[in-house]
Design an enzyme around this catalytic site. Structure first.
Site: not given
Ligand code: CA2
Length: 145
Positions: A24, A101
């Site tokens: 991310y 996303h």
């Molecule tokens: O890629 C994306 O933006 C997602 O929407 C992010 C979601 C995931 O479940 C989707 O499949 C794709 C997850 C968000 C959680 O974000 C975190 C960030 C840092 C540490 C842990 C989780």
């Protein structure tokens, strides 16, 4: 005409910048709100931002947007892949929305390939990192008269 966009970030996105930088990046949620707000202002829109880890809170915010927003930019987090309820809220308010996303969900686990929003989103931006929020807001703004 209201010139405001609701920015919605779903569950766990408050953790951005603290874990999983390889997926991310290192930007925080505050950074995302700032960059989205900047892009929106250039397009003539204000931004109201909400992040919640609770589906019902997100649904209420989407319903409230009917009163004073012209569109929605949403990263639903994991709810993307699970939530008919979120889809129904977004279609129910009849506001154009952009699905964002940060990661390329199509290069990840198969369960991330399906989105309950993909066919009703006016704009989709996938895998552009956090800059995708700015892309989304520009493309959405261009659709709003
Ligand atoms: O890629 C994306 O933006 C997602 O929407 C992010 C979601 C995931 O479940 C989707 O499949 C794709 C997850 C968000 C959680 O974000 C975190 C960030 C840092 C540490 C842990 C989780």
């Amino acid at each position: 005409m209201t010139r405001r966009i609701l920015l919605v970030n779903g569950p766990n996105l408050n953790l951005l910048g603290t874990r999983e930088p390889e997926v991310y990046g290192t930007a925080t949620l505050d950074d995302i709100v700032a960059l989205t707000t900047g892009a929106a202002q250039e397009a003539g829109f204000e931004v109201r931002s909400i992040q919640s880890n609770h589906e019902g809170v997100l649904i209420d915010a989407i319903h409230d947007a009917r009163a004073d927003c012209a569109g929605i930019v949403i990263n639903p987090g994991g709810l993307t892949h699970t939530s008919v309820v979120l889809r129904d809220a977004l279609t129910g308010v009849s506001l154009p929305f952009a699905e964002v996303h940060i990661s390329d969900v199509y290069a990840r686990e198969e369960f991330r390939h399906h989105s309950y929003l993909h066919d009703v989103a006016a704009v989709r931006v996938v895998g552009e990192g956090v800059e995708g929020y700015a892309t989304a807001v520009r493309q959405l703004a261009a659709l709003i008269p």
